[in-house]
Structure formats: C-alpha cells, structure tokens
Design an enzyme around this catalytic site. Sequence first.
Site, PDB file in Angstrom:
ATOM      1  N   ASP A 113      35.904  45.887  41.339  1.00 29.80           N
ATOM      2  CA  ASP A 113      35.405  44.925  42.307  1.00 29.80           C
ATOM      3  C   ASP A 113      36.276  45.067  43.557  1.00 29.80           C
ATOM      4  OD1 ASP A 113      34.059  42.670  43.395  1.00 29.80           O
ATOM      5  OD2 ASP A 113      35.664  41.358  42.691  1.00 29.80           O
ATOM      6  N   CYS A 114      35.899  44.415  44.642  1.00 29.10           N
ATOM      7  CA  CYS A 114      36.692  44.498  45.875  1.00 29.10           C
ATOM      8  C   CYS A 114      37.541  43.237  46.080  1.00 29.10           C
ATOM      9  CB  CYS A 114      35.776  44.713  47.079  1.00 29.10           C
ATOM     10  SG  CYS A 114      36.662  44.905  48.651  1.00 29.10           S
ATOM     11  N   ASP A 115      36.879  42.122  46.369  1.00 29.41           N
ATOM     12  CA  ASP A 115      37.589  40.885  46.691  1.00 29.41           C
ATOM     13  C   ASP A 115      38.336  40.339  45.489  1.00 29.41           C
ATOM     14  OD1 ASP A 115      36.658  40.560  49.458  1.00 29.41           O
ATOM     15  OD2 ASP A 115      34.691  40.374  48.532  1.00 29.41           O
ATOM     16  N   ASP A 153      37.790  39.978  38.818  1.00 25.50           N
ATOM     17  CA  ASP A 153      38.579  38.751  38.843  1.00 25.50           C
ATOM     18  C   ASP A 153      37.704  37.510  38.732  1.00 25.50           C
ATOM     19  OD1 ASP A 153      37.554  39.140  41.523  1.00 25.50           O
ATOM     20  OD2 ASP A 153      38.881  37.516  42.145  1.00 25.50           O
TER      21      ASP A 153
END
Length: 216
Positions: A10-12, A166
């Site tokens: 994932d990124c954020d 997350d």
Amino acid sequence: MSSYQLVIFDCDGVIVDSEPLAAKVISEMAAELGLQISQREAEERFNGRKIAEWIQELEADVQRPLADTFIPEFRARSAERFQQELQPVSGIKNALERLKVPYCMASSGPMTKINVTLTSTRMMPYFKGKIFSGYELQTWKPDPGLFLHAAKAFNTPPHKCAVIEDSLAGVQAGLAAGMTVFHYQPENPAQVSTDERVVRFSSMALLPGLIHGTQA
C-alpha cells in the site's frame, strides 16, 4: 528463501507517513462544517477508504450535501501539507533495499496523489513503473480487484503474493484476494485486525525477515 514471489505495498501509512497529515486536514475541514472530529477519530474512521464513502458520512453528519469544491479543496490542502511535512515511513527505505523479492504498489488513491507523495519523499525511484491506482482501475479496497490486478500484471498466483497494509480496508482486500497479509501497525495503532490469518508487525525493520522466512 522466500515462499512469496511478489510483495504488494500500500502507499499511505506503509511507504509514506501521510495518514496523520490527511486526518488533520479532515479534522480541520470538518470543524469548518461545524463538526468536531479529532485527528485520531478521522484516522480511525477514514483511513484507507474511498474518499466518496467517507464524504457521504460527513454529509450524513451535517445533514446536507457538501459543496462540489469540498473534495478538490481537501486534495489541495493535503497536497500542500504533504509537500511541506510528509516523510517516508520509518525504516521503509532500508526494508525495500533488503527485499530479494519483486515488489510493487497498489493504492486506492488517485495517481496524482501517489505521484505527489512519492516524489516529495523521494520514494518514486523505488516504485516507478510498477504502481497500480484504484482510481485508474475503478476498484477500491476492501474489494480485492486492485490486488488481483497487480498479481496478474506480474504473472503471480495470488497465494504467492504478500500484501503490506496498514488499514482494515486494505487487510480485508488482501484476505479476499487470497493473499498473505502483513498488517503494519506501529505504536498506538488506530486500526488493528484481529483476523488470525493476518501477520501483525510494528517495525519495517522486521519486514524483510518476515518475507524471507528468516523471522517468525
């Protein structure tokens, strides 16, 4: 030797520490609507979700439609905050450099936002050419479509993929895709998965060992 053939990040909140900054913007804009939503509550309620979904929740809270300018304003304020304050997640660069398995990124965010966050934190070289956006594919977590598309692009069976997430929406998407999910939750987590199929870890320094099978 790792049993995984692909790691999907994932990124954020996993690559860039953007979630607290975005939640702060949401809290500020909610206050302008007359709503009292703390930064912590914003993280817990909205982290990892499609923006249109939590906009509907805000509209229900204020009992009226929000202005058409609300989302562009949110994106503009967030981008400004990111450019000024955004940092990579602690330890992520070292973790990526230690991985011996191909990896990519699959984010529910729009590509413009992904480009801003990765460029401002100098993380783009790690992911250039291997980024998948939910907005481009019109599929958002917790739907598994984004992860399944990434696996197909790398010709990798889902059960050979490891997902690094997350948010609960991301965890649910990974599980629905039939992948192993590693739930990154540092100190004082806002969202915690209790699914026994999920591997929870609190430091990116641990990730290479978990992926390569050298750490239980």
